[in-house]
Design a protein around this motif. Structure first.
Motif, PDB file in Angstrom:
ATOM      1  N   CYS A   1      47.568  45.381  33.169  1.00 11.68           N
ATOM      2  CA  CYS A   1      48.632  46.388  33.208  1.00 11.68           C
ATOM      3  C   CYS A   1      49.972  45.733  32.898  1.00 11.68           C
ATOM      4  CB  CYS A   1      48.695  47.032  34.589  1.00 11.68           C
ATOM      5  SG  CYS A   1      47.204  47.930  35.030  1.00 11.68           S
ATOM      6  N   GLU A   2      50.982  46.567  32.629  1.00 14.45           N
ATOM      7  CA  GLU A   2      52.303  45.999  32.348  1.00 14.45           C
ATOM      8  C   GLU A   2      53.129  45.796  33.608  1.00 14.45           C
ATOM      9  OE1 GLU A   2      55.583  49.120  31.009  1.00 14.45           O
ATOM     10  OE2 GLU A   2      53.844  49.264  29.712  1.00 14.45           O
ATOM     11  N   ALA A   3      52.685  46.379  34.732  1.00 12.68           N
ATOM     12  CA  ALA A   3      53.442  46.244  35.976  1.00 12.68           C
ATOM     13  C   ALA A   3      52.486  46.181  37.165  1.00 12.68           C
ATOM     14  CB  ALA A   3      54.402  47.418  36.142  1.00 12.68           C
ATOM     15  N   ILE A   4      52.939  45.520  38.211  1.00  9.94           N
ATOM     16  CA  ILE A   4      52.108  45.329  39.401  1.00  9.94           C
ATOM     17  C   ILE A   4      51.772  46.665  40.067  1.00  9.94           C
ATOM     18  CG2 ILE A   4      52.176  44.413  41.762  1.00  9.94           C
ATOM     19  CD1 ILE A   4      53.448  41.866  40.581  1.00  9.94           C
ATOM     20  N   ILE A   5      52.725  47.600  40.103  1.00 14.36           N
ATOM     21  CA  ILE A   5      52.441  48.908  40.709  1.00 14.36           C
ATOM     22  C   ILE A   5      51.304  49.601  39.953  1.00 14.36           C
ATOM     23  CG2 ILE A   5      53.382  51.226  41.138  1.00 14.36           C
ATOM     24  CD1 ILE A   5      54.475  49.272  43.147  1.00 14.36           C
ATOM     25  N   ASP A   6      51.293  49.496  38.630  1.00 13.63           N
ATOM     26  CA  ASP A   6      50.199  50.078  37.835  1.00 13.63           C
ATOM     27  C   ASP A   6      48.866  49.420  38.201  1.00 13.63           C
ATOM     28  OD1 ASP A   6      52.146  51.563  36.501  1.00 13.63           O
ATOM     29  OD2 ASP A   6      52.289  50.151  34.843  1.00 13.63           O
ATOM     30  N   ALA A   7      48.894  48.100  38.340  1.00 13.01           N
ATOM     31  CA  ALA A   7      47.665  47.370  38.691  1.00 13.01           C
ATOM     32  C   ALA A   7      47.148  47.801  40.063  1.00 13.01           C
ATOM     33  CB  ALA A   7      47.923  45.870  38.650  1.00 13.01           C
ATOM     34  N   LEU A   8      48.058  48.035  40.995  1.00  7.74           N
ATOM     35  CA  LEU A   8      47.645  48.494  42.326  1.00  7.74           C
ATOM     36  C   LEU A   8      46.949  49.852  42.243  1.00  7.74           C
ATOM     37  CD1 LEU A   8      50.758  47.476  44.479  1.00  7.74           C
ATOM     38  CD2 LEU A   8      48.495  46.398  44.483  1.00  7.74           C
TER      39      LEU A   8
ATOM     40  N   GLY B   1      39.249  51.499  42.823  1.00  5.90           N
ATOM     41  CA  GLY B   1      37.974  50.796  42.721  1.00  5.90           C
ATOM     42  C   GLY B   1      37.858  49.796  41.597  1.00  5.90           C
ATOM     43  N   PHE B   2      38.875  49.675  40.741  1.00  6.35           N
ATOM     44  CA  PHE B   2      38.841  48.700  39.649  1.00  6.35           C
ATOM     45  C   PHE B   2      39.536  47.422  40.134  1.00  6.35           C
ATOM     46  CE2 PHE B   2      38.665  52.877  37.711  1.00  6.35           C
ATOM     47  CZ  PHE B   2      37.625  52.748  36.800  1.00  6.35           C
ATOM     48  N   ARG B   3      38.763  46.527  40.726  1.00  5.14           N
ATOM     49  CA  ARG B   3      39.348  45.336  41.357  1.00  5.14           C
ATOM     50  C   ARG B   3      39.631  44.219  40.344  1.00  5.14           C
ATOM     51  NH1 ARG B   3      38.857  46.451  47.063  1.00  5.14           N
ATOM     52  NH2 ARG B   3      39.350  48.664  46.996  1.00  5.14           N
ATOM     53  N   ASN B   4      39.106  44.356  39.126  1.00  2.72           N
ATOM     54  CA  ASN B   4      39.272  43.320  38.091  1.00  2.72           C
ATOM     55  C   ASN B   4      40.551  43.582  37.290  1.00  2.72           C
ATOM     56  OD1 ASN B   4      38.038  45.681  37.054  1.00  2.72           O
ATOM     57  ND2 ASN B   4      37.324  44.590  35.239  1.00  2.72           N
ATOM     58  N   VAL B   5      41.673  43.700  37.997  1.00  7.67           N
ATOM     59  CA  VAL B   5      42.931  44.071  37.346  1.00  7.67           C
ATOM     60  C   VAL B   5      44.028  43.071  37.686  1.00  7.67           C
ATOM     61  CG1 VAL B   5      43.610  45.614  39.257  1.00  7.67           C
ATOM     62  CG2 VAL B   5      44.526  46.006  36.953  1.00  7.67           C
ATOM     63  N   ILE B   6      44.832  42.752  36.679  1.00  8.22           N
ATOM     64  CA  ILE B   6      46.016  41.905  36.866  1.00  8.22           C
ATOM     65  C   ILE B   6      47.193  42.601  36.182  1.00  8.22           C
ATOM     66  CG2 ILE B   6      44.616  39.803  36.963  1.00  8.22           C
ATOM     67  CD1 ILE B   6      45.778  39.111  34.154  1.00  8.22           C
TER      68      ILE B   6
END
Length: 202
Positions: free
Chosen positions: A128-135, A141-146
């Motif tokens: 994602c482009e931002a941490i809030i989006d990744a959260l 349920g998509f834990r493979n996100v940075i």
């Protein structure tokens, strides 16, 4: 603990669909509300002055003596040893004064990778482009996100981590606007040159 007692912080998270107590605990999410100084020795004592000077050098305090992240949800970015290498702050105020930013970081170049555990656990990564989006992905349920640090915030630390953990596939989930599309195309070209397969999440 401060975030849990701060309605403004909790309501912002709820508005973003992030009212998730597991997320708050897992990522050690807090809230900066000008009370840090109350937990330190008095500033007119040697120990208190020394601690404040160290916090200024780190960027936690400003030269004015105010908390840098005041009024923001704060989220540490940890390295593989669990040490904090960056802090992300998101202001929760609806309308900021002119010139103030909603997204805040420590001074200096961005360091570290948010949710490094994702790279350790999966060869397929959502970026994602931002941490809030990744959260948002994480809570669904998509834990493979940075996350990058903005559309131009994919750093050498990100690429080094991809190589270290053998990332094979990246799903770029930047915002679906002209800037996000352009940045995703540039990044995909760079990653594919490194042998990493890329897809765009629309």
């Amino acid at each position: 603990e401060t975030l849990k007692k701060t309605p403004q912080g909790l309501s912002y998270l709820e508005k973003r669909g992030l009212n998730n107590s597991e997320m708050i605990e897992h990522f050690k999410i807090g809230y900066a509300n000008r009370t840090l100084g109350l937990r330190l020795p008095e500033s007119n004592r040697k120990e208190g002055a020394a601690i404040r000077e160290r916090l200024k050098n780190l960027g936690i305090y400003r030269d004015t003596g105010r908390e840098h992240f005041c009024g923001a949800i704060v989220l540490p970015v940890l390295d593989e040893n669990g040490d904090i290498v960056e802090i992300y702050g998101r202001k929760t105020t609806q309308r900021l004064s002119s010139g103030l930013a909603y997204h805040m970081y420590l001074p200096g170049p961005h360091r570290g990778v948010f949710n490094l555990a994702a790279l350790q656990a999966s060869k397929d990564i959502i970026l994602c482009e931002a941490i809030i989006d990744a959260l948002t992905f994480w809570c669904n349920g998509f834990r493979n996100v940075i996350a990058s640090y903005g559309i131009n915030g994919f750093t050498a630390d990100h690429l080094a981590a991809f190589k270290k953990y053998g990332t094979q596939r990246v799903y770029i989930a930047y915002d679906r606007d002209a800037a996000g599309d352009a940045a995703a195309s540039r990044l995909a070209e760079k990653l594919m040159a490194e042998g990493i397969e890329c897809f765009r999440i629309l």
